[in-house]
Design an enzyme around this catalytic site. Structure first.
Site, PDB file in Angstrom:
ATOM      1  N   LYS A 218       0.833  -1.211   0.000  1.00 54.47           N
ATOM      2  CA  LYS A 218       0.000   0.000   0.000  1.00 54.47           C
ATOM      3  C   LYS A 218       0.867   1.261   0.000  1.00 54.47           C
ATOM      4  O   LYS A 218       0.567   2.225  -0.704  1.00 54.47           O
ATOM      5  CB  LYS A 218      -0.931  -0.019   1.220  1.00 54.47           C
ATOM      6  CG  LYS A 218      -1.970  -1.132   1.158  1.00 54.47           C
ATOM      7  CD  LYS A 218      -2.654  -1.376   2.502  1.00 54.47           C
ATOM      8  CE  LYS A 218      -3.586  -2.582   2.431  1.00 54.47           C
ATOM      9  NZ  LYS A 218      -4.161  -2.941   3.746  1.00 54.47           N
TER      10      LYS A 218
ATOM     11  N   GLN B 221      -5.139  -1.612   9.921  1.00 51.91           N
ATOM     12  CA  GLN B 221      -4.726  -2.896   9.353  1.00 51.91           C
ATOM     13  C   GLN B 221      -5.189  -4.030  10.266  1.00 51.91           C
ATOM     14  O   GLN B 221      -4.866  -4.062  11.452  1.00 51.91           O
ATOM     15  CB  GLN B 221      -3.203  -2.932   9.192  1.00 51.91           C
ATOM     16  CG  GLN B 221      -2.675  -4.172   8.494  1.00 51.91           C
ATOM     17  CD  GLN B 221      -3.074  -4.230   7.036  1.00 51.91           C
ATOM     18  OE1 GLN B 221      -3.085  -3.219   6.354  1.00 51.91           O
ATOM     19  NE2 GLN B 221      -3.420  -5.417   6.565  1.00 51.91           N
TER      20      GLN B 221
ATOM     21  N   ASP C 189     -11.560   2.143   3.900  1.00 51.29           N
ATOM     22  CA  ASP C 189     -11.772   0.685   3.867  1.00 51.29           C
ATOM     23  C   ASP C 189     -13.259   0.345   3.830  1.00 51.29           C
ATOM     24  O   ASP C 189     -13.630  -0.798   3.550  1.00 51.29           O
ATOM     25  CB  ASP C 189     -11.130   0.029   5.093  1.00 51.29           C
ATOM     26  CG  ASP C 189      -9.888  -0.778   4.721  1.00 51.29           C
ATOM     27  OD1 ASP C 189      -9.656  -0.991   3.517  1.00 51.29           O
ATOM     28  OD2 ASP C 189      -9.151  -1.185   5.636  1.00 51.29           O
TER      29      ASP C 189
END
Length: 935
Positions: free
Chosen positions: A56, A100, A125
């Protein structure tokens, strides 16, 4: 049937990245200095998480996204994670923010609680309940979609097949893939069936699917023979199966039996290289989308503001009644409306806040708005309503004409507030609210100035005392003490050494002569210009004797207290353009001369850093609002005689950026145009670099009658009949003052709009006569104003005139070049602005001219300290006197602020209380705690 066409996530994600890269370039071109920001919060140190995060970060760097990886240890608690999330939520530089998963912590952490703590507008997300809820009800344009389903949809679009009307089957119902994939297909008008581990007829359901998305997490669960011929197959699975031919002993497969499925499908994604690369690309796309939404929402100059409706009453109630009848908006709402970020605002309760100077850096590339200064003709002792007109004008421009507009006004001193003048929040239906907050402590800036000023005063007397009672070596030992056997100069002491021409940094290397020069300021007590201050009118402190205690060993001297707002520290605050500039100006402040005639500064006293610390919050402008909900900066309040009488440069600069190029900033200059406006131009604009577009000159029939020969006007005494009855002759004669002040404004090359502030005793003929005279005298326009009784509505004509004038050419210029000799600069102001024939410098003033020129201060601007009640030095001379000689009694220096101030006539910087002070009418309701009475 031909084998399926491969949907390569590597190729499509590459195309997406190139598109995003171009979008970021366009963003930064349109908004210089801006970059989309992504934050990745990790707990622990899992190898798989580190791998994904690196992917990422690499993608973000390639696209031009500023990515920030925050790594908490595996000992982090839930509270630690939530604290970090709260900080990232509040950071305006972060537009996308992911946690995460999984959270690798030794402590129990509720993952659902953590994902829901992320601000929905940053949840790229798409995992928060709010974003999931919006997706489930079809609000696709107002939410973030989880990255894997979003990537799947992008791959489906690449096929060119219309989703609408197709039968889709989703295998899997996880919150991250299956459930949002179902919703996404549904709201793209597919007929969707979700299957899972309990579905008994899985093969049959798969066989019906035109579009099949599999996210079950089971290796090759879906067989090729189940698939409908020509179907689109999207395989989200990543599984490892044994394979002895591979070095690792295993290989990666999806949830679909790829070899057999590609013989029946029309399009299929491989594993790896299919959905995986799309997930990262979609995270980047969501981050860029979030940045675009942020720019749309917080585009500089694009305000969405809620105005307050006034409930006008006749007769007009008292100012405090009107103020208390208004329910101000929460100040954080005002801040948001004008484009300030949460981290740029420090709240002081519900109705006032301080604004961080960092906003100037953020908006440095934005164009300024239009700059308007409100001034007035020579006033009566009652004042002619400049503050009221300032507020009325911004209410008209904002609440009625829907222009971005800021008022920038001075903070009033508590001396006049509790003395004879009362408050300065405006009046009638044109006020800064809450007026009691405005007129009292506000956020404590004036108290900070009092503390800083008196620290300097204490340092002066203490230094003289210590130099009188100690040897050179004793002074040196105390000024540069040995700590743990080591002596070291402080930074401010290094600066003093450099000033003395001593280029040494080792305290042990100084000679006796150098030690003597370093430790002895040798202040001449007769030259001390720095006085103690207090923000209260107390006439008995005008002249005092200090040092009478026996501990001072007979060292006493005559001194005085001034009102706090007359302190040079206040003038520095008003003219500084930042924290560093303020600190440097503090260091340059001259407090006395040595016995050799050298200037002694705050830096010599070693107090500069301490002053900056005391003033570190005061330097931030204070945000308030008007009755009609338009924003106001209240910052600094220097005297308009011995100082320049204008609010802060910083407030003006921030406001000009916030309003945008088509907006307006309206500030007010103290006293009449001959004083406050002249200093606004020659001092404030010179230091700030700002250029005004319009002058608003406030005039009243009452003041013009006084200038026409009317009897004296006294505060607290009923007006003589000449002021309450129509008298066109008096008005016409008094217009000489109006004409001169219009001429003064035009001398600087700026269009002038005259605001005739109407009182209930004025007649239509009188008002019309003033308007006519103003236009004939060269005003761009002149209008009657009734804003005191009607709020912004009563200043609409003025607002429209200001709009038109702001489009006219403004050829702004200073009156004088600062490099001219001091006497020539004073003479230019006296002759050009006041109408004097010449000036006369008394002996003390002549000595100061020679001294300041010798000390290197001769190139400073001039700040004339004279009466505001006449264009001349004599308050009894009304109208527009000419032919007089202006006497200059003395000249003093505010070197830190950056001007010399000649004293014209006599005046005190510590006013006294009248027989009946304003505080007679002020009280506190013991039950509600509300302030009652007049301000």
């Amino acid at each position: 049937m031909a084998p399926a066409e491969i949907l390569s996530g590597k190729i499509v994600s590459g195309q997406v990245r190139e598109r995003l890269k171009q979008q970021v370039v366009e963003m930064t071109e349109k908004f210089p200095g801006f970059k989309p920001g992504l934050a990745i919060l990790q707990v622990g140190n899992r190898d798989d998480s580190n791998l994904y995060i690196n992917m990422k970060l690499k993608a973000a760097a390639e696209i031009g996204i500023s990515a920030n990886h925050i790594k908490l240890p595996n000992t982090a608690t839930e509270a630690d994670v939530l604290k970090c999330i709260a900080s990232l939520n509040a950071d305006p530089a972060i537009h996308g923010f992911i946690v995460q998963l999984p959270l690798d912590s030794d402590k129990p952490i509720n993952t659902e609680k953590i994902t829901n703590a992320v601000a929905p507008e940053k949840d790229v997300d798409g995992l928060s309940s709010i974003n999931a809820g919006k997706l489930s009800r079809g609000d696709l344009g107002d939410c973030f979609i989880p990255c894997t389903p979003k990537g799947c949809m992008e791959l489906i679009r690449q096929t060119g097949v219309q989703v609408a009307g197709k039968r889709a089957v989703v295998i899997g119902r996880s919150k991250i893939v299956g459930a949002p994939m179902h919703d996404l297909l549904l709201w793209n008008n597919a007929t969707v069936t979700t299957c899972h581990s309990k579905t008994s007829t899985l093969a049959e359901e798969v066989g019906k699917a035109d579009i099949l998305v599999v996210a079950a997490g089971r290796a090759e669960m879906v067989k090729g023979e189940w698939i409908k011929p020509g179907a689109i197959v999207i395989d989200c699975g990543i599984n490892h199966v044994p394979d002895s031919t591979k070095p690792s002993g295993k290989r990666v497969v999806g949830d679909v039996a790829y070899s057999s499925a590609k013989e029946k499908a029309s399009f299929i994604t491989p594993v790896p290289g299919g959905v995986g690369p799309m997930t990262v690309a979609m995270l980047m796309q969501s981050t860029v989308e979030s940045a675009q939404r942020f720019l749309e929402k917080f585009q500089p100059g694009k305000w969405t503001i809620q105005y307050n409706q006034l409930a006008l009453k006749v007769p007009v109630p008292s100012d405090i009644e009107i103020s208390k009848s208004c329910v101000p908006k929460p100040i954080d709402q005002v801040a948001k409306e004008v484009g300030l970020f949460p981290d740029e605002v420090e709240l002081y309760g519900q109705t006032k806040a301080k604004v961080q100077l960092s906003v100037l850096k953020r908006l440095q590339n934005q164009p300024d708005g239009k700059y308007v200064v409100v001034t007035g003709i020579t006033p009566t002792p009652l004042g002619e309503g400049k503050s009221t007109t300032t507020v009325g004008l911004v209410q008209a421009l904002g609440a009625h004409l829907h222009q971005n507009v800021f008022a920038c006004v001075r903070q009033p001193s508590q001396g006049p507030t509790f003395g004879i003048k009362g408050g300065a929040a405006g009046g009638g239906y044109c006020q800064v609210v809450p007026m009691e907050e405005f007129n009292l402590h506000l956020t404590g800036d004036i108290h900070a100035i009092t503390a800083a000023n008196n620290l300097v005063a204490a340092a002066i007397d203490a230094r003289m005392f210590h130099e009188l009672t100690q040897s050179d070596q004793a002074l040196y030992n105390r000024l540069v003490p040995s700590v743990s056997g080591v002596r070291k100069f402080s930074d401010i002491q290094i600066r003093r050494l450099q000033k003395l021409g001593i280029n040494k940094t080792d305290p042990m290397a100084l000679t006796k002569e150098e030690v003597n020069a370093f430790v002895r300021l040798d202040i001449d007590p007769g030259t001390i210009t720095w006085q103690r201050v207090l923000d209260t009118n107390d006439r008995f402190l005008r002249k005092i004797t200090i040092g009478q205690s026996v501990t001072e060993k007979g060292f006493s001297r005559t001194a005085q207290f001034d009102i706090t707002v007359s302190s040079e520290i206040m003038a520095v605050l008003a003219l500084a353009d930042g924290l560093d500039d303020m600190r440097k100006r503090f260091g340059r402040m001259v407090v006395a001369s040595s016995k050799k005639g050298q200037p002694v500064t705050a830096d010599d006293l070693g107090v500069t850093g301490a002053l900056a610390v005391l003033m570190k919050d005061a330097v931030k402008p204070n945000l308030m609002q008007t009755l009609e909900g338009t924003p106001v900066f209240v910052h600094a309040g220097p005297f308009a005689n011995i100082a320049h009488g204008n609010s802060s440069v910083l407030a003006d600069k921030i406001a000009l950026k916030l309003v945008g190029k088509d907006g307006f900033v309206v500030t007010e200059a103290g006293f009449g145009a001959d004083i406050g406006m002249e200093k606004f131009f020659n001092i404030k604009c010179r230091y700030s670099g700002l250029r005004p577009h319009v002058v608003v000159l406030v005039a009243t029939v009452r003041a013009l009658k006084m200038h026409g020969g009317g009897p004296a006007v006294t505060a607290g005494v009923p007006l003589p009949k000449e002021y309450t009855e129509e008298n066109l002759q008096l008005v016409a004669k008094g217009c000489s003052n109006l004409n001169k002040q219009i001429q003064n404004a035009r001398m600087f090359g700026v269009p002038v709009v005259v605001a005739v502030n109407a009182f209930k005793t004025d007649t239509k003929a009188e008002l019309a006569l003033v308007v006519q005279h103003a236009k004939e005298a060269g005003a761009f326009d002149a209008v009657e104003c009734t804003h005191w009784a009607e709020g912004g509505k009563g200043a609409l004509a003025l607002a429209r005139a200001v709009q038109r004038a702001s489009q006219a050419p403004s050829n702004f210029k200073f009156l004088y070049d600062v490099e001219l000799p001091v006497v020539d600069k004073i003479r230019l102001i006296a002759q050009q602005v006041y109408g004097a024939r010449d000036i006369e410098l008394l002996p003390e003033a002549q000595e100061k001219v020679a001294l300041y020129t010798k000390q290197g201060f001769g190139n400073l601007p001039i700040c004339m300290a004279k009466t505001h009640l006449s264009l001349s030095h004599d308050p009894e001379q009304k109208g527009a006197p000419t032919g007089f000689v202006l006497p200059i009694r003395d000249i003093r220096a505010s070197v830190g602020a950056g001007f010399l101030y000649p004293l014209v006539g006599t005046m005190s910087t510590m006013p006294g209380l009248p027989t009946r002070p304003c505080f007679f009418d002020i009280d506190l309701d013991p039950v509600s705690g509300e302030v009652n009475g007049l301000f």
